[in-house]
Design a protein around this motif. Sequence first.
Motif, PDB file in Angstrom:
ATOM      1  N   HIS A 279      -8.964  67.925 -66.116  1.00 17.97           N
ATOM      2  CA  HIS A 279      -8.744  69.028 -65.187  1.00 17.97           C
ATOM      3  C   HIS A 279      -7.405  69.729 -65.383  1.00 17.97           C
TER       4      HIS A 279
ATOM      5  N   ASN B  68      -9.700  71.075 -70.133  1.00 18.97           N
ATOM      6  CA  ASN B  68     -10.709  72.025 -69.664  1.00 18.97           C
ATOM      7  C   ASN B  68     -10.522  73.366 -70.375  1.00 18.97           C
ATOM      8  N   PRO B  69     -11.550  73.885 -71.035  1.00 19.24           N
ATOM      9  CA  PRO B  69     -11.407  75.145 -71.783  1.00 19.24           C
ATOM     10  C   PRO B  69     -11.150  76.360 -70.895  1.00 19.24           C
ATOM     11  N   ASN B  70     -11.320  76.241 -69.595  1.00 18.90           N
ATOM     12  CA  ASN B  70     -11.030  77.358 -68.691  1.00 18.90           C
ATOM     13  C   ASN B  70      -9.543  77.501 -68.383  1.00 18.90           C
ATOM     14  N   ILE B  71      -8.735  76.552 -68.826  1.00 23.37           N
ATOM     15  CA  ILE B  71      -7.289  76.610 -68.586  1.00 23.37           C
ATOM     16  C   ILE B  71      -6.664  77.560 -69.594  1.00 23.37           C
ATOM     17  N   SER B  72      -5.877  78.481 -69.082  1.00 19.66           N
ATOM     18  CA  SER B  72      -5.200  79.448 -69.933  1.00 19.66           C
ATOM     19  C   SER B  72      -3.989  78.802 -70.606  1.00 19.66           C
TER      20      SER B  72
ATOM     21  N   HIS C 192      -6.340  82.663 -62.013  1.00 24.73           N
ATOM     22  CA  HIS C 192      -7.521  82.352 -62.826  1.00 24.73           C
ATOM     23  C   HIS C 192      -7.023  81.669 -64.098  1.00 24.73           C
ATOM     24  N   GLY C 193      -7.388  80.402 -64.269  1.00 21.09           N
ATOM     25  CA  GLY C 193      -7.049  79.713 -65.499  1.00 21.09           C
ATOM     26  C   GLY C 193      -5.694  79.041 -65.518  1.00 21.09           C
ATOM     27  N   ARG C 194      -5.013  78.959 -64.384  1.00 17.68           N
ATOM     28  CA  ARG C 194      -3.728  78.259 -64.332  1.00 17.68           C
ATOM     29  C   ARG C 194      -3.853  77.057 -63.405  1.00 17.68           C
ATOM     30  N   THR C 195      -3.279  75.939 -63.815  1.00 18.28           N
ATOM     31  CA  THR C 195      -3.364  74.714 -63.021  1.00 18.28           C
ATOM     32  C   THR C 195      -2.149  74.578 -62.117  1.00 18.28           C
TER      33      THR C 195
END
Length: 74
Positions: A22, A26-30, A62-65
Amino acid sequence: NWSQIAKAVGNKTSDQCNQHWHRVLNPNISKKQWTPEEDALLFQRVLQFGESSWKRVSEGFHGRTDLQCRHRWT
C-alpha cells in the motif's frame, strides 16, 4: 492473502507485506516529482488537518501516500 505472501517472502510479516504494497509497490502510487500545485495542496491540507493526520492529508491527493506526504512536508 497476506499470510501466504509473507510465507513466500520468508523474512516479513503479513502486516509488513500489506504495508509495503500500500505504501510502495502499488502501481497507482505516483513516483513523479511533486508539482507546485501538489505542494500548495499539501500546505493547505497540513494546515487543515495538522502534522499528525497524514492519512487524512493524503486523501486529498491522487496517487500520493500518507508516507509520501509526510516526507515531502518534513
